[in-house]
Design an enzyme around this catalytic site. Sequence first.
Site, PDB file in Angstrom:
ATOM      1  N   ASP A 281       0.848  -1.404   0.073  1.00  0.00           N
ATOM      2  CA  ASP A 281      -0.015  -0.057  -0.109  1.00  0.00           C
ATOM      3  C   ASP A 281       0.708   1.317  -0.024  1.00  0.00           C
ATOM      4  O   ASP A 281       1.871   1.248   0.670  1.00  0.00           O
ATOM      5  CB  ASP A 281      -0.905  -0.158   1.237  1.00  0.00           C
ATOM      6  CG  ASP A 281      -2.155   1.042   1.278  1.00  0.00           C
ATOM      7  OD1 ASP A 281      -3.297   0.793   1.463  1.00  0.00           O
ATOM      8  OD2 ASP A 281      -1.750   2.218   0.791  1.00  0.00           O
TER       9      ASP A 281
ATOM     10  N   ALA B 131      -1.730   0.548  12.485  1.00  0.00           N
ATOM     11  CA  ALA B 131      -1.747  -0.792  12.478  1.00  0.00           C
ATOM     12  C   ALA B 131      -1.548  -1.237  11.064  1.00  0.00           C
ATOM     13  O   ALA B 131      -0.596  -2.111  10.539  1.00  0.00           O
ATOM     14  CB  ALA B 131      -2.533  -1.422  13.458  1.00  0.00           C
ATOM     15  N   TYR B 132      -2.550  -0.852  10.183  1.00  0.00           N
ATOM     16  CA  TYR B 132      -2.408  -1.326   8.894  1.00  0.00           C
ATOM     17  C   TYR B 132      -1.232  -0.763   8.118  1.00  0.00           C
ATOM     18  O   TYR B 132      -0.609  -1.656   7.445  1.00  0.00           O
ATOM     19  CB  TYR B 132      -3.661  -0.896   8.278  1.00  0.00           C
ATOM     20  CG  TYR B 132      -3.735  -1.041   6.820  1.00  0.00           C
ATOM     21  CD1 TYR B 132      -3.622   0.008   5.786  1.00  0.00           C
ATOM     22  CD2 TYR B 132      -4.449  -2.155   6.056  1.00  0.00           C
ATOM     23  CE1 TYR B 132      -3.461  -0.143   4.447  1.00  0.00           C
ATOM     24  CE2 TYR B 132      -4.266  -2.181   4.864  1.00  0.00           C
ATOM     25  CZ  TYR B 132      -4.034  -1.236   3.999  1.00  0.00           C
ATOM     26  OH  TYR B 132      -3.766  -1.249   2.271  1.00  0.00           O
ATOM     27  N   ALA B 133      -0.838   0.342   8.047  1.00  0.00           N
ATOM     28  CA  ALA B 133       0.125   0.646   7.526  1.00  0.00           C
ATOM     29  C   ALA B 133       1.603   0.235   7.822  1.00  0.00           C
ATOM     30  O   ALA B 133       2.215  -0.179   7.203  1.00  0.00           O
ATOM     31  CB  ALA B 133       0.410   2.280   7.430  1.00  0.00           C
TER      32      ALA B 133
ATOM     33  N   SER C  75       1.784  -2.841   9.226  1.00  0.00           N
ATOM     34  CA  SER C  75       1.926  -4.204   8.517  1.00  0.00           C
ATOM     35  C   SER C  75       2.129  -4.178   7.208  1.00  0.00           C
ATOM     36  O   SER C  75       2.953  -5.067   6.801  1.00  0.00           O
ATOM     37  CB  SER C  75       0.489  -4.890   9.027  1.00  0.00           C
ATOM     38  OG  SER C  75      -0.751  -4.388   8.057  1.00  0.00           O
TER      39      SER C  75
END
Length: 235
Positions: free
Chosen positions: A132, A144-146, A148
């Site tokens: 991403d 947390a998404y970034a 990961s």
Amino acid sequence: MHQAPILITGAAQRIGLYCAKALHQLGYAVVITYRRHRPLIDELQASGIDCIQADFAHSQGVQSFIDTLKQRYQSLRAIIHNASDWHSDQDGELAEVFDAMMAIHAKAPLLLNQALAPMLNEDKADIVHMTDFVAQTGSAKHMAYAASKAALENLTLSLARKLAPKVKVNAIAPALICFNDWDDDAYRQKTLQKSLLGIEPGEQEVFNTLDWLLCSDYVTGRIIHLDGGRHLNLP
Ligand SMILES: NC(=O)C1=CN([C@@H]2O[C@H](COP(=O)(O)OP(=O)(O)OC[C@H]3O[C@@H](n4cnc5c(N)ncnc54)[C@H](OP(=O)(O)O)[C@@H]3O)[C@@H](O)[C@H]2O)C=CC1
Ligand SMILES: Nc1nc2c(c(=O)[nH]1)N=C([C@H](O)[C@@H](O)CO)CN2
């Protein structure tokens, strides 16, 4: 002699589904994973795309899928790590969101690659990680998404070193590709304005890059950004 298939994880909708159908249309054998069954799965199976149920949230689910895949196939042409959950930091206790994001975006790809890399024994062999744009910039609401996805980008570099020259390992790092049905007009307008080109490109944009990577003889360890110039759209 069965053709070695391309494995795409989480490909029962949107980008993964588009790529699975397009690769199958090009003549590749394709295997997909899905987490939740829907009628489309039966249609895909009937069309010749092999569908295997898998939940990668925990190591047991990863191992169960590995066991099933190895019972069905001896080799793979490519592994596309597409499965993903896009959670904001507010979607529960931060510790649990962090664990869930790392599990699906970093731990599962690592464990799958470790177990399945020996099956990548064709003349051309590829691993592609879907990361991403925010892996490079961070995200105030999706920390947390970034993080990961940043971990997955780093795994791309390590695996490129470890698996060369047999296997090319690359990542595709999109910004907006396709909105979700629940995205309202205000969100859509705000998001479109984040890039220089200001469009919602659609799933074909990812497939074009994936096809290019599969055909390449000389690209590995690279993060291919698909972001409409968002990195230059500075305040
Ligand atoms: N769409 C976009 O604009 C962008 C997408 N990306 C990345 O591109 C990739 C594809 O995006 P998109 O098509 O929107 O993805 P989706 O959000 O539609 O998710 C893809 C699939 O992942 C599966 N999945 C989620 N959690 C798990 C799990 N624990 N175990 C197994 N499968 C799971 C889901 O399966 P099921 O539905 O069966 O539950 C879902 O169908 C993702 O990696 C995403 O992060 C990056 C930037 C922008
Ligand atoms: N698994 C998913 N990851 C991401 C999605 C998505 O729908 N599923 N969507 C985005 C956004 O399009 C973002 O790039 C722009 O708002 C990011 N990741």
